[in-house]
Design a protein around this motif. Structure first.
Motif, mmCIF file in Angstrom:
data_model
loop_
_atom_site.group_PDB
_atom_site.id
_atom_site.type_symbol
_atom_site.label_atom_id
_atom_site.label_comp_id
_atom_site.label_asym_id
_atom_site.label_seq_id
_atom_site.Cartn_x
_atom_site.Cartn_y
_atom_site.Cartn_z
ATOM 1 N N THR A 1 -43.184 14.439 31.076
ATOM 2 C CA THR A 1 -41.777 14.061 31.225
ATOM 3 C C THR A 1 -41.032 15.280 31.777
ATOM 4 O OG1 THR A 1 -41.191 14.687 28.952
ATOM 5 C CG2 THR A 1 -41.862 12.410 29.335
ATOM 6 N N GLY B 1 -41.547 9.711 32.249
ATOM 7 C CA GLY B 1 -40.182 9.617 31.766
ATOM 8 C C GLY B 1 -39.424 10.909 31.920
ATOM 9 N N ALA C 1 -38.661 5.956 30.256
ATOM 10 C CA ALA C 1 -38.449 6.368 28.872
ATOM 11 C C ALA C 1 -37.784 7.743 28.856
ATOM 12 C CB ALA C 1 -39.773 6.431 28.131
ATOM 13 N N VAL D 1 -43.881 2.884 24.059
ATOM 14 C CA VAL D 1 -42.666 3.438 24.681
ATOM 15 C C VAL D 1 -42.963 3.941 26.094
ATOM 16 C CG1 VAL D 1 -40.949 5.284 24.591
ATOM 17 C CG2 VAL D 1 -41.576 4.070 22.503
ATOM 18 N N PHE D 2 -44.086 4.652 26.249
ATOM 19 C CA PHE D 2 -44.390 5.283 27.537
ATOM 20 C C PHE D 2 -45.292 4.441 28.436
ATOM 21 C CE2 PHE D 2 -43.366 8.864 24.717
ATOM 22 C CZ PHE D 2 -42.372 9.467 25.472
ATOM 23 N N LYS E 1 -36.281 2.222 24.989
ATOM 24 C CA LYS E 1 -36.847 3.225 25.892
ATOM 25 C C LYS E 1 -36.386 4.641 25.531
ATOM 26 C CE LYS E 1 -38.827 2.243 29.240
ATOM 27 N NZ LYS E 1 -40.278 2.072 29.486
#
Length: 253
Positions: A70, A100, A130, A250-251, A160
């Protein structure tokens, strides 16, 4: 051995031995988060992102761990030309391995931090990405409320959004918004004992070490916590949720 996901690691600060120990303890996937304190120029962050996508991924692979990255602007490292980073984020979010934005958020909560967070959340919403949001050690309730206010104004999907470093003081705020609690395990924060005693309240969360070399912490705090919960007869399904499946959802990993 369980397949564990550590959902928040500052991988550019993690030594090779840390990767080895995480692999030996059962960590299979890591979310590597952006953090460069005191960044003055956009290029500093661009180089930092490149390092995570190349060197850190190579080291993770050598240890049998899958690294997902991320990127973004941490509130403690906002460059003077931060708008250039904002402009570049959409292209980064199209790259392989980037899942994300994070770690982003508010630390002091000042106007500049709020503006940078707002612009990043707009990008995340547009690209369905996310986000991992920082909460500070001080003024936690005030800052968490302001963070949620900005996220709600942007209109990003709460599912998210990970609001990290959750503890008993802000868990109800996170739940009311519908975000995912980030469960950072360390002795001066959420401990395995507190987690065990309130596991139902934290069951939607994602475990992480938040490893960095900026304060005492442990790269294997997540597998140690899993072991602690198992030894104290916590429900196996809840352990699996917070140590793997919630983060994978979530990811999308």
């Amino acid at each position: 051995m369980k397949e564990i996901v550590d959902s928040h690691v500052h991988v550019s600060l993690l030594p090779f031995e840390g990767w080895e120990n995480m692999a030996l303890a059962g960590v299979k996937k890591v979310i590597g988060c952006s953090l460069f304190f005191g960044a003055k120029h956009a290029e500093t962050l661009f180089d930092h992102f490149h390092q995570m996508l190349t060197l850190s991924m190579s080291i993770a692979d050598k240890n049998g761990i899958k690294l997902y990255v991320t990127i973004g602007i941490h509130p403690m490292g906002i460059p003077d030309d931060w708008t250039r980073v904002i402009d570049a984020l959409p292209d980064y979010l199209k790259m392989s391995g980037i899942v994300g934005l994070g770690e982003i958020g508010l630390h002091e909560g000042n106007k500049r931090e709020q503006e940078v967070l707002y612009e990043q959340l707009k990008i995340a919403k547009e690209y369905g990405a996310a986000v991992i949001l920082h909460t500070p050690p001080e003024n936690r309730i005030e800052i968490t409320n302001k963070t949620i206010e900005i996220a709600a104004k942007v209109g990003i999907e709460p599912r998210k959004v990970i609001i990290d470093h959750a503890n008993l003081d802000i868990i109800d705020l996170i739940e009311e918004f519908g975000a995912v609690p980030g469960l950072t395990i360390r002795q001066d924060g959420l401990t395995p004992q507190v987690l065990l005693n309130h596991l139902e309240r934290f069951k939607r969360g994602v475990l992480n070490s938040d490893y960095s070399n900026l304060r005492p912490n442990d790269p294997v705090s997540v597998p140690k916590t899993v072991r602690y919960l198992e030894l104290n007869q916590a429900h196996p399904e809840l352990i699996d949720r917070i140590s793997r499946y919630n983060a994978e959802e979530v990811f999308g990993i």
